[in-house]
Design a protein around this motif. Structure first.
Motif, short mmCIF file in Angstrom:
data_model
loop_
_atom_site.label_atom_id
_atom_site.label_comp_id
_atom_site.label_asym_id
_atom_site.label_seq_id
_atom_site.Cartn_x
_atom_site.Cartn_y
_atom_site.Cartn_z
N LYS A 258 0.83 -1.21 0.00
CA LYS A 258 0.00 0.00 0.00
C LYS A 258 0.86 1.25 0.00
O LYS A 258 0.61 2.20 -0.76
N GLU A 259 1.87 1.27 0.86
CA GLU A 259 2.73 2.45 0.95
C GLU A 259 3.50 2.67 -0.35
O GLU A 259 3.67 3.81 -0.79
N ALA A 260 3.94 1.59 -0.98
CA ALA A 260 4.64 1.71 -2.25
C ALA A 260 3.73 2.30 -3.32
O ALA A 260 4.15 3.16 -4.11
N LEU A 261 2.48 1.87 -3.34
CA LEU A 261 1.53 2.37 -4.33
C LEU A 261 1.11 3.81 -4.04
O LEU A 261 0.90 4.60 -4.96
N GLN A 262 1.00 4.16 -2.76
CA GLN A 262 0.63 5.53 -2.39
C GLN A 262 1.67 6.53 -2.86
O GLN A 262 1.34 7.68 -3.12
N ASP A 263 2.91 6.10 -2.95
CA ASP A 263 3.99 6.98 -3.36
C ASP A 263 4.02 7.24 -4.87
O ASP A 263 4.76 8.10 -5.33
N VAL A 264 3.20 6.50 -5.63
CA VAL A 264 3.16 6.68 -7.08
C VAL A 264 2.29 7.89 -7.42
O VAL A 264 1.14 7.98 -6.99
N SER A 265 2.86 8.80 -8.17
CA SER A 265 2.12 9.99 -8.59
C SER A 265 0.91 9.59 -9.44
O SER A 265 1.03 8.78 -10.35
N GLY A 266 -0.25 10.14 -9.10
CA GLY A 266 -1.47 9.86 -9.85
C GLY A 266 -2.40 8.87 -9.17
O GLY A 266 -3.57 8.76 -9.53
N VAL A 267 -1.90 8.15 -8.16
CA VAL A 267 -2.74 7.19 -7.43
C VAL A 267 -3.62 7.96 -6.46
O VAL A 267 -3.15 8.77 -5.67
N THR A 268 -4.94 7.71 -6.52
CA THR A 268 -5.87 8.39 -5.64
C THR A 268 -6.42 7.48 -4.55
O THR A 268 -6.81 7.95 -3.48
N ASP A 269 -6.44 6.16 -4.79
CA ASP A 269 -6.94 5.20 -3.80
C ASP A 269 -6.53 3.81 -4.22
O ASP A 269 -6.23 3.58 -5.40
N MET A 270 -6.50 2.88 -3.26
CA MET A 270 -6.19 1.50 -3.61
C MET A 270 -6.66 0.56 -2.52
O MET A 270 -6.87 0.98 -1.38
N THR A 271 -6.83 -0.70 -2.91
CA THR A 271 -7.06 -1.78 -1.96
C THR A 271 -6.04 -2.86 -2.28
O THR A 271 -5.74 -3.12 -3.44
N VAL A 272 -5.50 -3.47 -1.24
CA VAL A 272 -4.53 -4.54 -1.40
C VAL A 272 -5.04 -5.73 -0.60
O VAL A 272 -5.41 -5.59 0.56
N ASP A 273 -5.09 -6.90 -1.23
CA ASP A 273 -5.60 -8.12 -0.58
C ASP A 273 -4.59 -9.24 -0.76
O ASP A 273 -4.40 -9.76 -1.85
N ARG A 274 -3.94 -9.61 0.34
CA ARG A 274 -2.90 -10.65 0.25
C ARG A 274 -3.50 -12.02 -0.05
O ARG A 274 -2.87 -12.85 -0.69
N ASP A 275 -4.73 -12.28 0.42
CA ASP A 275 -5.36 -13.57 0.17
C ASP A 275 -5.67 -13.77 -1.31
O ASP A 275 -5.50 -14.87 -1.84
#
Length: 65
Positions: free
Chosen positions: A20-37
């Protein structure tokens, strides 16, 4: 636009948070969900898939579309 990528190697909640933190640092990302399962990350924003995959791989995980 929502982009879904496969993320391999997440084994715990800390792994999810790292991705999540890696994706948040990408310019242009406004929201995300990450599911390890499900081994998936769904990302909202104006960003290309290659950039998302690179960010996750730079964080130490395997990613692909």
């Amino acid at each position: 636009m929502t982009t879904t990528i496969t993320v391999e190697g997440m084994t715990c909640g800390h792994c999810e948070q790292t991705v999540k933190e890696a994706l948040q640092d990408v310019s242009g990302v406004t929201d995300m969900t990450v599911d390890r399962d499900d081994e998936q990350a769904s990302v909202d924003g104006d960003v290309d898939t290659t950039t998302l995959v690179e960010a996750v791989e730079d964080a130490g995980y395997t990613a692909h579309t």
